[in-house]
Design a protein around this motif. Sequence first.
Motif, PDB file in Angstrom:
ATOM      1  N   VAL A 128      -7.400   0.534   7.488  1.00 26.74           N
ATOM      2  CA  VAL A 128      -6.236   0.704   8.365  1.00 26.74           C
ATOM      3  C   VAL A 128      -4.952   0.741   7.543  1.00 26.74           C
ATOM      4  CG1 VAL A 128      -4.858  -0.373  10.189  1.00 26.74           C
ATOM      5  CG2 VAL A 128      -7.356  -0.281  10.399  1.00 26.74           C
ATOM      6  N   ARG A 129      -4.854  -0.125   6.539  1.00 30.57           N
ATOM      7  CA  ARG A 129      -3.657  -0.112   5.682  1.00 30.57           C
ATOM      8  C   ARG A 129      -3.491   1.238   4.990  1.00 30.57           C
ATOM      9  NH1 ARG A 129      -5.478  -5.325   4.164  1.00 30.57           N
ATOM     10  NH2 ARG A 129      -6.135  -4.588   2.104  1.00 30.57           N
ATOM     11  N   GLU A 169       0.836  -1.205   0.000  1.00 31.20           N
ATOM     12  CA  GLU A 169       0.000   0.000   0.000  1.00 31.20           C
ATOM     13  C   GLU A 169       0.868   1.252   0.000  1.00 31.20           C
ATOM     14  OE1 GLU A 169      -3.466   1.901  -0.452  1.00 31.20           O
ATOM     15  OE2 GLU A 169      -3.385  -0.279  -0.190  1.00 31.20           O
ATOM     16  N   VAL A 170       1.988   1.206   0.734  1.00 32.73           N
ATOM     17  CA  VAL A 170       2.929   2.332   0.727  1.00 32.73           C
ATOM     18  C   VAL A 170       3.498   2.518  -0.677  1.00 32.73           C
ATOM     19  CG1 VAL A 170       5.129   3.195   1.620  1.00 32.73           C
ATOM     20  CG2 VAL A 170       3.507   2.072   3.173  1.00 32.73           C
ATOM     21  N   ARG A 171       3.817   1.426  -1.346  1.00 37.36           N
ATOM     22  CA  ARG A 171       4.343   1.523  -2.711  1.00 37.36           C
ATOM     23  C   ARG A 171       3.317   2.132  -3.660  1.00 37.36           C
ATOM     24  NH1 ARG A 171       7.083  -3.884  -1.653  1.00 37.36           N
ATOM     25  NH2 ARG A 171       9.273  -3.319  -1.386  1.00 37.36           N
ATOM     26  N   ARG A 172       2.040   1.787  -3.474  1.00 35.58           N
ATOM     27  CA  ARG A 172       1.002   2.386  -4.310  1.00 35.58           C
ATOM     28  C   ARG A 172       0.842   3.881  -4.019  1.00 35.58           C
ATOM     29  NH1 ARG A 172      -1.397  -2.796  -3.723  1.00 35.58           N
ATOM     30  NH2 ARG A 172      -2.393  -2.233  -1.756  1.00 35.58           N
ATOM     31  N   LEU A 202       5.257   1.151  11.651  1.00 37.85           N
ATOM     32  CA  LEU A 202       4.057   0.309  11.672  1.00 37.85           C
ATOM     33  C   LEU A 202       3.611   0.029  13.106  1.00 37.85           C
ATOM     34  CD1 LEU A 202       4.425  -2.273   8.760  1.00 37.85           C
ATOM     35  CD2 LEU A 202       3.700   0.118   8.752  1.00 37.85           C
ATOM     36  N   ASP A 203       3.994   0.895  14.029  1.00 39.20           N
ATOM     37  CA  ASP A 203       3.515   0.786  15.405  1.00 39.20           C
ATOM     38  C   ASP A 203       2.094   1.330  15.486  1.00 39.20           C
ATOM     39  OD1 ASP A 203       5.979  -0.192  16.498  1.00 39.20           O
ATOM     40  OD2 ASP A 203       6.774   1.829  16.242  1.00 39.20           O
ATOM     41  N   ILE A 204       1.348   0.840  16.470  1.00 40.42           N
ATOM     42  CA  ILE A 204      -0.010   1.333  16.676  1.00 40.42           C
ATOM     43  C   ILE A 204       0.001   2.551  17.594  1.00 40.42           C
ATOM     44  CG2 ILE A 204      -2.289   0.776  17.626  1.00 40.42           C
ATOM     45  CD1 ILE A 204      -1.894  -2.067  16.622  1.00 40.42           C
ATOM     46  N   ILE A 248      -5.372  -6.181  12.500  1.00 38.29           N
ATOM     47  CA  ILE A 248      -5.989  -5.008  11.882  1.00 38.29           C
ATOM     48  C   ILE A 248      -5.258  -4.597  10.606  1.00 38.29           C
ATOM     49  CG2 ILE A 248      -6.931  -4.180  14.070  1.00 38.29           C
ATOM     50  CD1 ILE A 248      -4.752  -2.035  14.104  1.00 38.29           C
ATOM     51  N   GLY A 249      -4.095  -5.191  10.357  1.00 37.75           N
ATOM     52  CA  GLY A 249      -3.420  -4.964   9.082  1.00 37.75           C
ATOM     53  C   GLY A 249      -4.166  -5.580   7.914  1.00 37.75           C
ATOM     54  N   GLU A 250      -5.134  -6.464   8.191  1.00 34.61           N
ATOM     55  CA  GLU A 250      -5.975  -7.029   7.136  1.00 34.61           C
ATOM     56  C   GLU A 250      -7.133  -6.100   6.792  1.00 34.61           C
ATOM     57  OE1 GLU A 250      -6.879 -11.249   7.253  1.00 34.61           O
ATOM     58  OE2 GLU A 250      -5.428 -11.525   8.871  1.00 34.61           O
TER      59      GLU A 250
END
Length: 311
Positions: free
Chosen positions: A290-291, A67-70, A121-123, A284-286
């Motif tokens: 959130v992503r 998602e970061v790459r997109r 990627l910490d919450i 929650i990464g799914e």
Amino acid sequence: MAHIRYTLHEGVRAAGEALRRAASLGLLVAEEPSLAGGEERDAILVLSFGTTFRQTRKKTIDAVVEEVRRTCPHVEVRLAFTSHIVIERVKENEGISYPTPEEALRKLKEEGYTRIALASLDIIPGIEYSYKREVFDACRSWFHRMTLGTPLLYWQGQEEKRDDVAEVMAAVAAELPACALDEAVLLMAHGTPHPANAYYAVMQERLEELGASRVFIYTVEGRPFLADILPKLKAMGVKKVTLAPLMLVAGDHAMNDMAGDEPDSHKSILQREGFMVQTMLRGIGENAAVRKIFAARAGEAYEALCRGADA
């Protein structure tokens, strides 16, 4: 970008280094003037604790990186793990070598990259995020410019800042099952000895504001404990409970501490207390929403990288 960085009051005209460091809240930007000049080469380094669970890693950590790459399609994006134990076990079991943040940054420097955006990627901004800040301070002089983005939750709507907690809790709540009057959802967070453990109370409050009055947060290694939630469930007449992780990945804590069949698992404890229990083994990464928030945090760090001291 005032909504993601704190700035000292305009009346503070001669702030010393100690005050400037104390006031460095939100997204961080550092520059090394001696390395200015020449062609800039940019990279985003995504920093995660990591996981030894291959399938959930693909659905969460790897999915966030994609998602970061997109979000930043023309930038080199790499991944590093902060857990040395995870790094060793993944290499032993899968033959995959993930670098530590320091190793990844050293390699980027050797390859000629000059501007680096660190994405967390910490919450919450707990011990893990504090480690990333130390990496930022230790390695900032290696590059012409470096930035460090905030974790998933940072601002709470104070002093005209955005409310990260409300945004994320809305995304999480949207994928939870509806609760009848005798049902509840328990979200298992990690917990921490760091004062940032207080974020869980704010998260609970935001859930209540969203109308999710039958959703409760508890932690594995902080407060509130599962035992703190049990009296509330009984007072409400709850008979059936759904357990789900409030963590990026559904890893060891979710599979064993939460949903395992051992007598001390959370599922077993609840069953002995007379509750019917079902589990949702999805980090929650799914959650696509959130992503996108994680990717937005990385995008902010990259935008500040390009703008530099003017960010």
